[in-house]
Each structure stands twice: as C-alpha cells, then as structure tokens.
Design an enzyme around this catalytic site. Structure first.
Site, PDB file in Angstrom:
ATOM      1  N   TYR A  65      26.803  41.364  43.811  1.00 22.00           N
ATOM      2  CA  TYR A  65      27.194  40.368  44.817  1.00 22.00           C
ATOM      3  C   TYR A  65      26.217  40.415  45.992  1.00 22.00           C
ATOM      4  CZ  TYR A  65      31.745  40.122  42.420  1.00 22.00           C
ATOM      5  OH  TYR A  65      32.761  39.971  41.488  1.00 22.00           O
ATOM      6  N   HIS A 134      30.810  44.899  34.256  1.00 14.57           N
ATOM      7  CA  HIS A 134      30.741  43.523  34.753  1.00 14.57           C
ATOM      8  C   HIS A 134      30.123  42.578  33.729  1.00 14.57           C
ATOM      9  CE1 HIS A 134      30.054  41.076  38.758  1.00 14.57           C
ATOM     10  NE2 HIS A 134      31.033  40.591  38.019  1.00 14.57           N
ATOM     11  N   PRO A 213      42.423  34.409  41.849  1.00 17.13           N
ATOM     12  CA  PRO A 213      43.861  34.172  42.029  1.00 17.13           C
ATOM     13  C   PRO A 213      44.185  32.866  42.744  1.00 17.13           C
ATOM     14  CG  PRO A 213      43.089  35.792  43.619  1.00 17.13           C
ATOM     15  CD  PRO A 213      41.957  35.555  42.663  1.00 17.13           C
ATOM     16  N   LEU A 214      43.220  32.350  43.502  1.00 22.85           N
ATOM     17  CA  LEU A 214      43.406  31.060  44.171  1.00 22.85           C
ATOM     18  C   LEU A 214      42.560  29.973  43.505  1.00 22.85           C
ATOM     19  CD1 LEU A 214      43.547  32.174  47.924  1.00 22.85           C
ATOM     20  CD2 LEU A 214      45.423  31.845  46.296  1.00 22.85           C
ATOM     21  N   GLY A 217      39.403  28.779  45.057  1.00 21.16           N
ATOM     22  CA  GLY A 217      39.626  28.068  46.312  1.00 21.16           C
ATOM     23  C   GLY A 217      40.445  26.802  46.190  1.00 21.16           C
ATOM     24  N   SER A 220      43.733  26.986  47.887  1.00 22.34           N
ATOM     25  CA  SER A 220      43.761  27.085  49.344  1.00 22.34           C
ATOM     26  C   SER A 220      44.260  25.784  49.962  1.00 22.34           C
ATOM     27  CB  SER A 220      42.362  27.386  49.886  1.00 22.34           C
ATOM     28  OG  SER A 220      41.498  26.264  49.707  1.00 22.34           O
TER      29      SER A 220
END
Length: 327
Positions: A65, A134, A213-214, A217, A220
């Site tokens: 990242y 990963h 989990p969202l 986005g 949101s």
C-alpha cells in the site's frame, strides 16, 4: 468498544478495525492506479489517533500500500502505543518504492523472510500480529512451503499468527491446516455476501477479516449515478477485478441494491455506513470489518456503528428477501 477473537490465535481485537490501504497514497500496478488518490499524512495520523481514542485497536495494512508508505504512516501514528494495538500486514507483492510501482509477485521462502523484516522496519515494531499472504490466487501446491516459512517466523517471534487474503474457500481451508493460521481476509459486505467463506471460518475456527465492508465506498452514501471518480483513484480507472465501479462510476446494479435496503440500514438513527457495518456484525460472530479510514470524521462514524449494535435477525432476513438471496 466491543471486542472479538482473532480466530484461534487468542488475540483479542476491536470488533471494527481500521483499513489502511487508502492512507498509503498513490501507487500503480499493471499501468493502472492501485491507490485511492493523494493523501495528507497529518490528516491520516489524526484519523489513526481518533480511532485509538474511540477504542479501535485493529489496524490492517500491507507492504504494497503506497509501496511501503502506509506502514510508515502507521509507525508514526502508533509511536508509543504499540502495545495497545494489533497490527496486520501483508506480503507477496514486489514493488519499486522510488517509482511507487508494483513490479511483480514473489512467495518464495526467501522473499517472505525479507518482506517480513522490511515490514517490521517500516512499522517500527519487533513483531507483526497477523501476517497475511496477499496473493489471492497463489498455487495450492505452494501452501506447504508457505506454512513452513510462516511457522519459522512464528518460532522466531517475528509474527504471532498468519492468514491468507483470498476469496477462494479451497485456498482458505488449505491454509487453515497451519498451526498458527488464525484468519482469512476476504470480500464481504451487505451487497456481496460470502457464505462459503464464512463456512470455512466456522469449520476451521478462523476470523473473517472483511475487506470492502462498505463496498469500496458505495455504502458511505457519497456516490450516486452521476458520480465520477478521478483517474488517480483505483475506482476511477478500474482494474479487471473492480466490479463495484465501472469506468469510474458506481455500477448501477449495486446502486439499485443499496437503495432497496437503505431504509433498513438507516433504521434506529444509523447512517448508511453504520447500518452496513451493523449487518456485518450480525452476519457472524467471526466477522471483523476493516473499513478504510482517511479522516477523524470517518473514524468517528465507523466506531459509532458499535453504539447501535448489530442489526436484528429480522433485519437480516428482510434484507435477504429484498435482495432475493437465500436467508
């Protein structure tokens, strides 16, 4: 803050974690953006500090990242608080930190050992609590070598537990034979259920660490049919695996799903994001959602999901009915 067990590791973590992909800033993979755009490190540190204040103790990142930047930001923000938190990171990608470019993959024993020590250095810690593969489609015939290498790292005190970031139940189950395997990280949201992955977690006593989990986005509530993400955002110039967004816009079918269940998710004074997290907390006692957090306000909203608690069984059944999936 409500706490949950990290699988069979004996490690206890906050029931909602802090996803640190976005705070890594820009980087590219295969010629496409793999980050979430530009970041302000001071803002990222403030978000981490606010999360800590609110009781969030589980921080999930990866060496790739921002090609190491996310880990370095966590080091800065968690200075003096290391013993208060649980840190998860990932390995398997090779990158050039100067150009912020992913250059390949490597899951050889030598690379795993080097990557572990490099992450320890960037994080400024003497141990990694959860070390995750990963490479979601790594060959099954490499599993035994990977487990043996990871067990060596456990024996050396460099890691406490390990897992695999994959959406394949067969791979997750194969990794679970490792004595210190504690988790599988996989996609899970109210829009994208994963019953087969949760069944593996139940069978093998693993934590279900919930990536997306969202829904990248969407949950949101910030994006509608006319929204367009910038080209330096992983959602704006979408790689092949990105199905929630297409050509920088939210996929219409997922927007329709979200609107169908909006009233349930926002019941009881919840925000849309809090309802989505409440669904995950109700879906299984093993779930550990790790929403991406970039600001103190996002930390407050996500942590606030625990004040409302899980959705009810009736809510879950109604959502399954509205989305026409088996309950």
């Amino acid at each position: 803050m409500t706490f949950r067990q990290l699988g069979r590791s004996g490690i206890q973590v906050s029931a909602i974690g802090f996803g640190a992909w976005a705070i890594g800033g820009p980087f590219t993979s295969g010629g496409k953006p793999a980050g979430w755009g530009e970041v302000d490190d001071d803002e990222s540190v403030a978000a981490i500090h606010r999360a800590l204040d609110l009781g969030i103790t589980f921080f999930d990142t990866a060496d790739v990242y921002g090609t190491g930047h996310s880990e370095r930001v966590l080091r800065r923000a968690l200075a003096g608080r290391r013993d208060d938190v649980v840190i998860a990171t990932k390995f398997g990608n090779v990158f050039d930190a100067e150009t912020r470019t992913v250059t390949g993959r490597d899951i050889s024993p030598g690379h795993v050992r080097r990557a572990c020590r490099a992450s320890l250095d960037r994080l400024g810690t003497d141990r990694i609590d959860l070390y995750q593969l990963h490479v979601g489609d790594a060959p099954l015939d490499r599993v035994d070598d990977l487990i043996a290498t990871l067990e060596e790292l456990v024996d050396g005190g460099l890691i406490r537990a390990y897992g695999w970031s994959t959406d394949d139940p067969e791979r997750a189950a194969a990794f679970a034979k490792g004595p210190h395997c504690a988790a599988v990280q996989h996609e899970l949201s109210v829009l994208r259920d994963a019953p087969a992955m949760l069944a593996v977690c139940d069978t093998h006593d693993l934590a279900s660490v919930n990536r997306g989990p969202l829904a990248m986005g969407l949950l949101s509530g910030k994006y509608g049919p006319q929204s367009r993400l910038p080209g330096n955002d992983v959602r704006g110039d979408s790689p092949a695996w990105m199905t929630l967004f297409r050509d920088g816009r939210p996929a219409p079918e997922f927007l329709s799903m979200m609107e169908a269940i909006r009233d349930i998710l926002t019941s009881g004074g919840r925000t849309l994001a809090q309802g989505a997290l409440g669904w995950l907390l109700a879906r299984s006692a093993r779930t550990l959602p790790i929403p991406g957090i970039r600001t103190a306000a996002q930390a407050e909203e996500n942590a606030g999901a625990l004040r409302h608690g899980p959705l009810s069984a009736a809510d879950l059944a109604q959502i399954d009915d509205l989305l026409q999936r088996p309950s």
